[in-house]
Motif scaffolding. Structure first.
Motif, PDB file in Angstrom:
ATOM      1  N   VAL A 241       8.418  -5.397 -39.421  1.00 17.58           N
ATOM      2  CA  VAL A 241       7.146  -5.744 -40.067  1.00 17.58           C
ATOM      3  C   VAL A 241       6.160  -6.275 -39.031  1.00 17.58           C
ATOM      4  CG1 VAL A 241       6.029  -7.308 -41.704  1.00 17.58           C
ATOM      5  CG2 VAL A 241       8.144  -6.149 -42.331  1.00 17.58           C
ATOM      6  N   GLY A 242       6.669  -7.156 -38.161  1.00 15.55           N
ATOM      7  CA  GLY A 242       5.807  -7.724 -37.121  1.00 15.55           C
ATOM      8  C   GLY A 242       5.218  -6.640 -36.236  1.00 15.55           C
ATOM      9  N   ALA A 243       6.059  -5.689 -35.860  1.00 15.93           N
ATOM     10  CA  ALA A 243       5.593  -4.610 -34.994  1.00 15.93           C
ATOM     11  C   ALA A 243       4.514  -3.782 -35.690  1.00 15.93           C
ATOM     12  CB  ALA A 243       6.770  -3.723 -34.596  1.00 15.93           C
ATOM     13  N   ALA A 244       4.753  -3.474 -36.975  1.00 16.71           N
ATOM     14  CA  ALA A 244       3.783  -2.669 -37.724  1.00 16.71           C
ATOM     15  C   ALA A 244       2.446  -3.386 -37.809  1.00 16.71           C
ATOM     16  CB  ALA A 244       4.326  -2.382 -39.121  1.00 16.71           C
ATOM     17  N   VAL A 245       2.499  -4.694 -38.020  1.00 14.08           N
ATOM     18  CA  VAL A 245       1.272  -5.474 -38.155  1.00 14.08           C
ATOM     19  C   VAL A 245       0.494  -5.486 -36.833  1.00 14.08           C
ATOM     20  CG1 VAL A 245       0.406  -7.822 -38.372  1.00 14.08           C
ATOM     21  CG2 VAL A 245       2.029  -6.938 -40.041  1.00 14.08           C
ATOM     22  N   VAL A 246       1.209  -5.738 -35.744  1.00 17.90           N
ATOM     23  CA  VAL A 246       0.547  -5.787 -34.435  1.00 17.90           C
ATOM     24  C   VAL A 246      -0.047  -4.429 -34.110  1.00 17.90           C
ATOM     25  CG1 VAL A 246       0.928  -6.107 -31.970  1.00 17.90           C
ATOM     26  CG2 VAL A 246       1.972  -7.683 -33.604  1.00 17.90           C
ATOM     27  N   LEU A 247       0.704  -3.374 -34.421  1.00 19.08           N
ATOM     28  CA  LEU A 247       0.218  -2.017 -34.168  1.00 19.08           C
ATOM     29  C   LEU A 247      -1.087  -1.784 -34.925  1.00 19.08           C
ATOM     30  CD1 LEU A 247       1.225   0.525 -32.659  1.00 19.08           C
ATOM     31  CD2 LEU A 247       2.021   1.370 -34.889  1.00 19.08           C
ATOM     32  N   THR A 248      -1.118  -2.211 -36.198  1.00 20.32           N
ATOM     33  CA  THR A 248      -2.320  -2.008 -37.008  1.00 20.32           C
ATOM     34  C   THR A 248      -3.511  -2.771 -36.418  1.00 20.32           C
ATOM     35  OG1 THR A 248      -0.953  -1.776 -38.968  1.00 20.32           O
ATOM     36  CG2 THR A 248      -3.282  -2.274 -39.327  1.00 20.32           C
ATOM     37  N   ALA A 249      -3.281  -4.044 -36.098  1.00 18.98           N
ATOM     38  CA  ALA A 249      -4.378  -4.890 -35.639  1.00 18.98           C
ATOM     39  C   ALA A 249      -4.880  -4.449 -34.273  1.00 18.98           C
ATOM     40  CB  ALA A 249      -3.907  -6.346 -35.588  1.00 18.98           C
ATOM     41  N   VAL A 250      -3.960  -4.294 -33.349  1.00 15.91           N
ATOM     42  CA  VAL A 250      -4.357  -3.906 -31.991  1.00 15.91           C
ATOM     43  C   VAL A 250      -4.879  -2.473 -31.980  1.00 15.91           C
ATOM     44  CG1 VAL A 250      -3.540  -3.573 -29.637  1.00 15.91           C
ATOM     45  CG2 VAL A 250      -2.732  -5.526 -30.971  1.00 15.91           C
ATOM     46  N   GLY A 251      -4.212  -1.618 -32.762  1.00 16.52           N
ATOM     47  CA  GLY A 251      -4.629  -0.221 -32.835  1.00 16.52           C
ATOM     48  C   GLY A 251      -6.061  -0.088 -33.318  1.00 16.52           C
ATOM     49  N   ALA A 252      -6.425  -0.861 -34.329  1.00 12.72           N
ATOM     50  CA  ALA A 252      -7.778  -0.786 -34.876  1.00 12.72           C
ATOM     51  C   ALA A 252      -8.793  -1.144 -33.803  1.00 12.72           C
ATOM     52  CB  ALA A 252      -7.903  -1.722 -36.069  1.00 12.72           C
ATOM     53  N   LEU A 253      -8.520  -2.216 -33.078  1.00  9.68           N
ATOM     54  CA  LEU A 253      -9.431  -2.640 -32.016  1.00  9.68           C
ATOM     55  C   LEU A 253      -9.484  -1.584 -30.905  1.00  9.68           C
ATOM     56  CD1 LEU A 253      -8.750  -6.466 -31.568  1.00  9.68           C
ATOM     57  CD2 LEU A 253     -10.825  -5.350 -32.417  1.00  9.68           C
ATOM     58  N   ALA A 254      -8.298  -1.078 -30.505  1.00 15.48           N
ATOM     59  CA  ALA A 254      -8.218  -0.126 -29.396  1.00 15.48           C
ATOM     60  C   ALA A 254      -9.003   1.142 -29.712  1.00 15.48           C
ATOM     61  CB  ALA A 254      -6.751   0.187 -29.106  1.00 15.48           C
ATOM     62  N   VAL A 255      -8.818   1.652 -30.933  1.00 12.66           N
ATOM     63  CA  VAL A 255      -9.502   2.897 -31.307  1.00 12.66           C
ATOM     64  C   VAL A 255     -11.008   2.706 -31.258  1.00 12.66           C
ATOM     65  CG1 VAL A 255      -9.950   4.484 -33.216  1.00 12.66           C
ATOM     66  CG2 VAL A 255      -7.596   3.813 -32.675  1.00 12.66           C
ATOM     67  N   SER A 256     -11.507   1.628 -31.898  1.00 11.55           N
ATOM     68  CA  SER A 256     -12.954   1.471 -31.972  1.00 11.55           C
ATOM     69  C   SER A 256     -13.553   1.166 -30.597  1.00 11.55           C
ATOM     70  CB  SER A 256     -13.325   0.380 -32.962  1.00 11.55           C
ATOM     71  OG  SER A 256     -12.840  -0.866 -32.522  1.00 11.55           O
ATOM     72  N   MET A 257     -12.799   0.435 -29.774  1.00 11.31           N
ATOM     73  CA  MET A 257     -13.334   0.125 -28.450  1.00 11.31           C
ATOM     74  C   MET A 257     -13.351   1.367 -27.570  1.00 11.31           C
ATOM     75  SD  MET A 257     -11.918  -3.682 -27.661  1.00 11.31           S
ATOM     76  CE  MET A 257     -12.774  -5.097 -28.349  1.00 11.31           C
ATOM     77  N   SER A 258     -12.288   2.193 -27.693  1.00  7.84           N
ATOM     78  CA  SER A 258     -12.263   3.389 -26.865  1.00  7.84           C
ATOM     79  C   SER A 258     -13.354   4.369 -27.312  1.00  7.84           C
ATOM     80  CB  SER A 258     -10.885   4.045 -26.914  1.00  7.84           C
ATOM     81  OG  SER A 258     -10.644   4.507 -28.229  1.00  7.84           O
ATOM     82  N   LEU A 259     -13.696   4.326 -28.583  1.00  2.56           N
ATOM     83  CA  LEU A 259     -14.783   5.187 -29.065  1.00  2.56           C
ATOM     84  C   LEU A 259     -16.139   4.547 -28.798  1.00  2.56           C
ATOM     85  CD1 LEU A 259     -13.416   6.425 -32.512  1.00  2.56           C
ATOM     86  CD2 LEU A 259     -13.621   7.730 -30.395  1.00  2.56           C
ATOM     87  N   GLY A 260     -16.116   3.285 -28.364  1.00  2.00           N
ATOM     88  CA  GLY A 260     -17.363   2.588 -28.053  1.00  2.00           C
ATOM     89  C   GLY A 260     -18.137   2.161 -29.283  1.00  2.00           C
ATOM     90  N   THR A 261     -17.479   2.122 -30.474  1.00  2.00           N
ATOM     91  CA  THR A 261     -18.204   1.746 -31.688  1.00  2.00           C
ATOM     92  C   THR A 261     -18.022   0.274 -32.036  1.00  2.00           C
ATOM     93  OG1 THR A 261     -16.289   2.366 -32.991  1.00  2.00           O
ATOM     94  CG2 THR A 261     -18.014   4.030 -32.712  1.00  2.00           C
ATOM     95  N   HIS A 262     -17.114  -0.414 -31.332  1.00  2.23           N
ATOM     96  CA  HIS A 262     -16.791  -1.751 -31.808  1.00  2.23           C
ATOM     97  C   HIS A 262     -17.971  -2.708 -31.735  1.00  2.23           C
ATOM     98  CE1 HIS A 262     -14.996  -5.750 -32.056  1.00  2.23           C
ATOM     99  NE2 HIS A 262     -14.187  -5.148 -32.909  1.00  2.23           N
ATOM    100  N   ARG A 263     -18.097  -3.528 -32.786  1.00  8.52           N
ATOM    101  CA  ARG A 263     -19.186  -4.499 -32.837  1.00  8.52           C
ATOM    102  C   ARG A 263     -18.663  -5.758 -33.524  1.00  8.52           C
ATOM    103  NH1 ARG A 263     -23.807  -5.422 -36.434  1.00  8.52           N
ATOM    104  NH2 ARG A 263     -23.073  -3.808 -37.833  1.00  8.52           N
ATOM    105  N   PHE A 264     -18.886  -6.917 -32.901  1.00  2.52           N
ATOM    106  CA  PHE A 264     -18.535  -8.180 -33.554  1.00  2.52           C
ATOM    107  C   PHE A 264     -19.620  -8.546 -34.555  1.00  2.52           C
ATOM    108  CE2 PHE A 264     -16.064  -8.590 -29.598  1.00  2.52           C
ATOM    109  CZ  PHE A 264     -14.828  -8.880 -30.151  1.00  2.52           C
ATOM    110  N   ILE A 265     -19.274  -9.397 -35.550  1.00  6.49           N
ATOM    111  CA  ILE A 265     -20.274  -9.692 -36.594  1.00  6.49           C
ATOM    112  C   ILE A 265     -21.468 -10.434 -36.035  1.00  6.49           C
ATOM    113  CG2 ILE A 265     -18.876  -9.630 -38.702  1.00  6.49           C
ATOM    114  CD1 ILE A 265     -18.449 -12.613 -38.423  1.00  6.49           C
ATOM    115  N   TRP A 266     -21.284 -11.095 -34.896  1.00  6.05           N
ATOM    116  CA  TRP A 266     -22.418 -11.847 -34.352  1.00  6.05           C
ATOM    117  C   TRP A 266     -23.262 -11.008 -33.396  1.00  6.05           C
ATOM    118  CZ3 TRP A 266     -17.289 -13.286 -33.824  1.00  6.05           C
ATOM    119  CH2 TRP A 266     -16.684 -12.955 -32.619  1.00  6.05           C
ATOM    120  N   GLN A 267     -22.832  -9.763 -33.196  1.00  6.11           N
ATOM    121  CA  GLN A 267     -23.601  -8.926 -32.266  1.00  6.11           C
ATOM    122  C   GLN A 267     -24.787  -8.280 -32.960  1.00  6.11           C
ATOM    123  OE1 GLN A 267     -20.515  -6.428 -30.747  1.00  6.11           O
ATOM    124  NE2 GLN A 267     -20.406  -7.538 -28.801  1.00  6.11           N
TER     125      GLN A 267
END
Lengths: 267, 207, 573
Positions: A241-267
């Motif tokens: 379960v821990g692995a799946a959760v980390v994969l989801t969280a880190v994966g989400a960030l990694a995908v959006s950052m590699s696509l250059g779409t990531h934006r923090f709410i304060w940006q």
């Protein structure tokens, strides 16, 4: 008197995730929620949502049961998306213009992103709720996370009374109607009757609380250090379960950052 | 082996701050209070759901007008228990239990509960937990409402136009002051008359 | 405190000039109680309600909730120490089953006290199983506590207490909220535990017969909280009998004397129910045969006319009724009411309620008649659907199948189906007294509480005739009369929630009578009441019967059934 029944929080749970340790699930939910809360872009949220939908399979409910359980959350997400679509300042071609409200492609996209995000934020908690027995959760909070035991156990005892209160609410409605209360029409009368009924429930609950305190104190509650009858298990399920959760969280960030779409709410 | 069962060992009489530590009865009453607030709020949203949903669709910031209903546990906790942390504990637990009942439990609920509880707690902290009058209660509700409005503007409404965010925060503050503040002060006064607060600081204060 | 330790002996109790005075009260609850209880002694503590018996037990348990720390005086010692420093050595139980359960699983709940006493984990579960066995609860440890009956919850609480291996057991009316069989089982479990282990026992209870054989000493307090009698069980009960009766204690072999209703019920009962045994118990005095009066014969009488005291006309009847607690949603019920009333205004019979599929039925195949001036007792085991039936008769629940119909005389200008009546129509016709009086309190003072019913009637009259409400002098007179009759006159300005248990019960009956209903429905009216309140209630109900009011009582109380000469309908036998 209508039949409003509380969701049974103490019902037995099945499914893969039910066997995982409550603390692991809680911290996992925290991680995913954090990632989504700080991220404003739709890509991060969409990936996180997708990961969670996979995790939902471990809840042990069929798709239909899941949908009937989750519909209020879906509805709330849609409403908040609509609100954003109305009030967003994002530009673009105007799609709809009624009075002062104008919805543009930009604001509609923002609204859709908000709805997606609302759903993605709500899901981790619901997954924990659907797969965790409150007693086990309390054990985890007090034994593993070291929250003050007196407060955690009092909260657990109060949670047990929720079902009693919901039942009593129905009895109160009938008891008051028998006296002729609540006969008036219109929202003002309905509001007053609601207030009266709520006040009586409050009085009954406070009485119950002082008696419960007496029971708990007589059983040595709050006197000093205590032991725990139930042990918490950590096992292979928790690693998975821990692995799946980390994969989801880190994966989400990694995908959006590699696509250059990531934006923090304060940006 | 104790002597004559009177007084001074445990509590100091008079109007000043009584013992600030939590007895078992304080903890249990606070927890049950949070639970009953959650149940009442749940019934309240069942009753009002059509109205709320409509108003939220028609003009989203107007939803702030009833958000005071979320905050009653904090002020009630502070006014009834009268211990440091009572507002925070009650509001946090009520928010979590509301999440359980409405099946929208999540960490955001915990964050909201903490932020809103902190709002009320601050006001009572500033009085040194000595004053529990109408004005302080109203102020507590208002600050709690303000905290709610601002935190939601940051967490959820960040795409809104700035003036709409301000409208939302003003409405939540007003709602907090009226529903969670003034109204709850009158509720506590009515509760004192029923005698159910007899075991608590708020019940003894009336005598 | 170890698992393998010797069997604990009883603790000694010592009270030295112990007194208790709640702040803001005029009189002390207890004054200068000085007594000792020897290890292993078993004491029954008696006294009038309000004599401070509960306060005494709470002080002995170290759980008294003293709001300002100034209420107590004197000394309380358990084995020479402050009870608050002797957690676990003193076991305490009160009367409310719902708040004696702490956790949601049976095993966890029993283990709760052991955890608090820091008993090592490996010793906890054997002690839990042992305690459950001793109270005769043969349930899995994971069994949910919400699924237990009131009596089982009390035995679970006893298990939780016994698991801690107390040397002093304090019981505050442990059977007051439990039915007869549950009380016997609890009492038996207590008796075994105290005898086997020599635990000291102090029990407060106003039903003496239950504990007479368990205790070896009786202490009687007077109304000032002083010890009036103290001695061996048999002698003391004998010597103090007159005082105990006056205080309202249920001494063995005694039922307070009450006036019989003028018209004793007919033993040829028309009532039937599922699996009903002998439908009626013949009253001790055979009633003179009455000329049956049919509903049509009285149809011409208006609802407003005072019914003749003894005509026995049918006011309310149920046919092939099936009842359930599970109801359609609030909105669906309101819609049904609107439609049926619209049909009724057009002169059509209200449509039968559509059967809701898959609803768990509490009781079914019930046919009965409720008659003016007669009492009907609804009896049966727990869960037989008695209360559900009563609420359905009262128009507060919608039947699953079958019909409830008011006679033309009772219905007057309203529809015949009671579930269609609005609040104002309801209170004038059927008054329902719920089991828990506080559920029906609506106003901040006793007087306003009594004025509420008549106000509803007046408001309705005003709406119906589009005129000003009629003068309120009649109401004022009725309220004053009720205050006087129910001995509540001194409390007219008190908050209803602050009354004693007996006073609350009287008020809850009075509030319903204030609207002068023709049918009175009561749910367990005498449950847990002392003999004085019992007597007052019976006298009140007999007066109503003699006035021609029909009385329906859901009850376990044999004495009540006899005193009202009620016809009996036994459900689910």
């Amino acid at each position: 008197m209508s039949t409003v029944t509380a969701p049974s929080m103490f019902a037995p749970r099945t499914g893969f995730l039910a066997r995982a340790n409550p603390v692991v699930k809680l911290l996992g939910a925290l991680l995913i929620t954090l990632v989504i809360v700080v991220s404003a872009d739709p890509v991060t949220n969409a990936v996180a949502l997708a990961g969670q939908l996979v995790l939902l399979a471990g809840v042990g409910l069929g798709p239909w049961r899941l949908l009937t359980t989750l519909w209020p959350v879906v509805l709330a997400a849609v409403i908040s998306g609509w609100g954003t679509a109305m009030l967003s300042t994002a530009g673009g071609p105007v799609l709809l213009h009624v009075g002062w409200v104008s919805i543009t492609t930009g604001s509609l996209a923002a609204g859709a992103a908000i709805a997606l995000r609302g759903l993605a934020i709500a899901l981790p908690g619901i997954t924990v709720l659907l797969t965790t027995d409150p007693t086990d959760l309390a054990d985890g909070l007090a034994q593993t996370l070291r929250l003050p035991a007196r407060f955690v156990l009092a909260a657990l005892a109060a949670l047990r009374l929720v079902e009693v209160m919901v039942t009593e609410w129905g009895v109160l409605a009938a008891a008051r109607r028998a006296r002729g209360a609540g006969g008036g029409r219109g929202p003002w009368n309905a509001l007053r009757e609601f207030g009266g009924q709520a006040f009586t429930l409050l009085v009954q609950s406070l009485r119950r609380a002082t008696r419960l305190a007496m029971t708990m104190e007589a059983r040595g509650f709050g006197a000093g250090p205590r032991t725990w009858a139930r042990t918490l298990h950590y096992g292979r399920v928790d690693v998975l379960v821990g692995a799946a959760v980390v994969l989801t969280a880190v994966g989400a960030l990694a995908v959006s950052m590699s696509l250059g779409t990531h934006r923090f709410i304060w940006q | 082996m104790t002597q004559v069962r009177s007084t001074t060992a445990r509590t100091s009489p008079g109007r000043g701050p009584r013992t600030q530590s939590w007895r078992v009865v304080d903890i249990v009453v606070a927890a049950v209070l949070a639970a009953v607030c959650a149940v009442i709020f749940w019934m309240w949203s069942n009753l009002l759901y059509p109205v709320v949903a409509t108003s939220a669709v028609a003009y989203p910031p107007s939803a702030g007008l009833i958000s005071g209903g979320w905050l009653v546990a904090g002020t009630l906790g502070a006014l009834i228990i009268r211990k440091p942390g009572a507002a925070l504990f009650c509001e946090l637990l009520a928010a979590v239990l509301e999440g359980f009942l409405g099946t929208h439990f999540g960490w955001t609920v915990v964050i909201s509960g903490l932020v809103q509880g902190l709002g009320v707690e601050l006001v009572f902290l500033l009085t040194g937990y000595r004053r529990f009058g109408l004005l302080v209660a109203t102020l507590g509700g208002a600050v709690s409402g303000l905290f709610l409005g601002v935190s939601e503007d940051i967490m959820y409404n960040y795409e809104w136009a700035t003036d709409q965010k301000v409208v939302y925060a003003v409405l939540t503050t007003l709602s907090g002051a009226v529903i969670a503040g003034a109204l709850m002060w009158f509720v506590v006064r009515a509760l004192q008359a029923t005698g159910v607060l007899g075991a608590l600081a708020s019940g003894a204060a009336r005598r | 405190m170890t698992a393998a330790g010797p069997v604990p002996a009883g603790a000694a109790v010592e009270l030295r000039r112990f007194g208790w005075h709640y702040p803001g009260r005029q009189d002390a609850s207890l004054s200068e109680v000085t007594t000792t209880v020897a290890p292993g002694e078993r004491v029954l503590l008696l006294g009038p309600s309000g004599a401070g018996k509960s306060t005494l037990l709470q002080a002995l348990a170290g759980v008294e909730q003293d709001p300002d720390g100034q209420s107590g005086s004197g000394e309380v010692l358990v084995d020479g120490a402050d009870p608050r420093d002797a957690r676990g050595a003193v076991g305490f139980m009160h009367q409310d089953p719902e708040t004696q359960v702490v956790l949601s699983r049976v095993g966890d709940d029993v283990a709760f006290g052991l955890e608090n006493l820091a008993v090592p984990r490996e010793q906890i579960w054997p002690r839990v199983r042992d305690a459950l066995e001793r109270v005769g609860l043969d349930l899995p440890l994971e069994h949910p506590t919400t699924a237990l009956s009131g009596g089982q919850k009390q035995r679970l609480a006893l298990a939780g207490v016994l698991a801690m291996r107390p040397r002093l057991l304090l019981l505050d009316e442990p059977t007051a909220s439990v039915d007869g069989q549950g009380a016997q089982e609890l009492c038996g479990a207590v008796a075994r535990a105290v005898r086997d282990e020599g635990i000291t026992l102090v029990v407060v209870e106003h039903r003496v017969a239950l504990w007479e054989s368990v205790v070896d000493r009786v202490v009687v307090l007077d109304e000032h909280g002083r010890v009036a009698f103290d001695g061996p069980t048999h002698e003391t009960l004998h010597e103090a009998r007159a005082l105990l009766q006056e205080q309202g204690t249920w001494v063995p072999g005694w039922v307070p004397e009450t006036r019989p209703p003028a018209h004793r019920s007919d033993s040829r009962a028309p009532a039937t129910g599922t699996g009903t045994g002998p439908a009626s118990r013949a009253p001790s005095v055979e009633a003179p045969a009455t000329v049956p009066v049919t509903a049509t014969a009285t149809a011409t009488a208006t609802a407003a006319a005072t019914p003749a005291a003894s005509d026995g006309a049918v006011l309310l009847s149920a046919r092939d009724l099936a009842v359930s607690r599970v109801q359609p949603t609030r909105r669906a019920v309101a819609r049904r009411r609107r439609r049926a009333r619209a049909a009724w205004r057009r002169g059509q019979e209200a449509p039968e309620p559509a059967a809701v599929p898959d609803v768990p039925v509490a009781a079914e195949n019930i046919s009965l008649d409720v008659r003016a001036g007669r009492a009907l007792a609804v009896t049966g085991v727990n869960g037989a659907g008695k209360s559900t039936l009563a609420l359905t008769l009262a128009g507060l629940l919608v039947p699953v199948r079958g019909t409830v119909r008011a006679s033309a005389r009772l219905a007057g200008d309203a529809p015949r189906d009671p579930s269609l009546w609005d609040g104002g129509e309801l209170v004038a016709r059927v008054g329902t007294v719920f089991q828990h009086p506080e559920h029906q309190f609506l106003r901040p003072t006793v007087r306003q509480e009594l004025e509420f019913g008549p106000e509803q009637l007046r408001r309705r009259a005003g709406v119906a005739h589009r005129t000003d409400p009629p003068a309120t002098e009649d109401d004022a007179a009725r309220v004053a009369e009720l205050l006087h009759r129910l001995r509540l006159a001194d409390l007219a300005d008190a908050n209803p929630f602050t009354l004693s248990g007996g006073q609350k019960r009287r008020l809850s009956v009075a509030t319903v009578l204030a609207a002068a209903p023709d049918v009175l429905i009561l749910d367990e009216p005498t449950f847990g009441q002392d003999a004085r309140t019992w007597q007052e209630l019976v006298d009140l109900l007999v007066t109503e019967l003699d006035r021609g009011t029909a009385v329906v009582a859901v009850t376990h109380d044999r004495d009540l059934i006899d005193a009202l000469a009620a016809e009996e309908l036994e459900l689910g036998a």
